[in-house]
Design an enzyme around this catalytic site. Structure first.
Site, mmCIF file in Angstrom:
data_model
loop_
_atom_site.group_PDB
_atom_site.id
_atom_site.type_symbol
_atom_site.label_atom_id
_atom_site.label_comp_id
_atom_site.label_asym_id
_atom_site.label_seq_id
_atom_site.Cartn_x
_atom_site.Cartn_y
_atom_site.Cartn_z
ATOM 1 C CB CYS A 167 -38.453 -83.863 -42.395
ATOM 2 S SG CYS A 167 -38.574 -83.017 -40.287
ATOM 3 C CG ASN A 222 -40.347 -79.438 -37.796
ATOM 4 O OD1 ASN A 222 -41.010 -78.130 -37.437
ATOM 5 N ND2 ASN A 222 -39.464 -79.360 -37.790
ATOM 6 C CB CYS A 271 -37.338 -87.476 -36.451
ATOM 7 S SG CYS A 271 -38.897 -88.060 -35.254
ATOM 8 N NE ARG A 272 -36.994 -87.313 -41.530
ATOM 9 C CZ ARG A 272 -37.877 -87.589 -42.464
ATOM 10 N NH1 ARG A 272 -37.195 -88.879 -44.082
ATOM 11 N NH2 ARG A 272 -39.194 -87.432 -42.213
ATOM 12 C CB SER A 273 -36.560 -80.388 -40.160
ATOM 13 O OG SER A 273 -37.888 -81.210 -39.681
ATOM 14 C CG ASP A 303 -39.914 -90.792 -40.882
ATOM 15 O OD1 ASP A 303 -39.468 -90.821 -39.267
ATOM 16 O OD2 ASP A 303 -41.521 -91.230 -41.068
HETATM 17 P P1 4NP Z 1 -39.262 -86.764 -39.200
HETATM 18 O O1 4NP Z 1 -40.627 -88.030 -38.427
HETATM 19 O O2 4NP Z 1 -40.485 -86.119 -40.368
HETATM 20 O O3 4NP Z 1 -38.436 -86.676 -39.437
HETATM 21 O O4 4NP Z 1 -39.944 -84.966 -37.464
HETATM 22 C C1 4NP Z 1 -41.973 -88.436 -38.553
HETATM 23 C C2 4NP Z 1 -42.039 -87.458 -37.431
HETATM 24 C C3 4NP Z 1 -43.455 -88.230 -37.209
HETATM 25 C C4 4NP Z 1 -44.139 -88.568 -37.885
HETATM 26 C C5 4NP Z 1 -43.529 -89.609 -38.547
HETATM 27 C C6 4NP Z 1 -42.137 -88.973 -39.047
HETATM 28 N N1 4NP Z 1 -45.393 -89.621 -37.785
HETATM 29 O O5 4NP Z 1 -45.904 -90.454 -38.539
HETATM 30 O O6 4NP Z 1 -46.155 -88.824 -36.589
#
Ligand code: 4NP
Length: 168
Positions: A17, A20, A22-24, A135
């Protein structure tokens, strides 16, 4: 385990994702538990990575860890960036949304590598109308709940697809 199983090539899954955190890592933790439950730890390996590198070395977002705890998961892998060599190391590179897909695809150097990139939503069974895993980072707790619901569904579908493909 007998010698025939020992010689089997491992099936390696990498969830990807943006951050790395939240989702993955949640997809990784959920799939690890499914793999354990099915006693396939010697056959299926699971990891996760990000396209951005913004949170390298960080634990998963606390909101995701809290929601994971509530469902009995342990989300504790540290964030790391996707690298071109992952195309050689992994059989499935499973992305959460179109941006992840395009970012990973831009690093591929052959059509065989591109073929390894799959959308997580391809494997949804109950929630097949979702076209990406949203997200949750800037949203409230309902977004994290939805992500976990979708990842549980898709990971069960993914395991069934792998079992079928590899006759497990
Ligand atoms: P992820 O979520 O891609 O599911 O891990 C996010 C984590 C951090 C950010 C965006 C999405 N960020 O903007 O820092």
């Amino acid at each position: 385990m007998n010698s025939i199983q020992t010689e089997k090539k491992k099936i390696r899954l990498l969830f990807v994702c943006l951050g790395n955190i939240c989702r993955s890592p949640a997809a990784e933790g959920i799939m690890k538990r499914i793999v354990d439950k099915n006693e396939l730890q010697d056959i299926i390996e699971v990891d996760s990575a990000c396209t951005s590198g913004w949170h390298e070395g960080d634990l998963p977002d606390e909101r995701m860890r809290v929601q994971g705890d509530a469902r009995g998961y342990d989300f504790s892998s540290k964030a790391r960036k996707f690298r071109k060599t992952d195309f050689d190391q992994f059989d499935y590179i499973i992305v959460m949304d179109d941006d992840n897909y395009n970012n990973v695809k831009s690093l591929a150097s052959s059509s065989e590598q591109v073929k390894k990139i799959r959308m997580m939503t391809e494997f949804l069974v109950q929630n097949a109308h979702h076209k990406y895993i949203p997200d949750p980072y800037y949203g409230d707790s309902s977004g994290f709940e939805l992500v976990l619901d979708l990842l549980e569904d898709a990971n069960e579908g993914l395991l069934q697809a792998i079992k079928k493909k590899y006759s497990l």
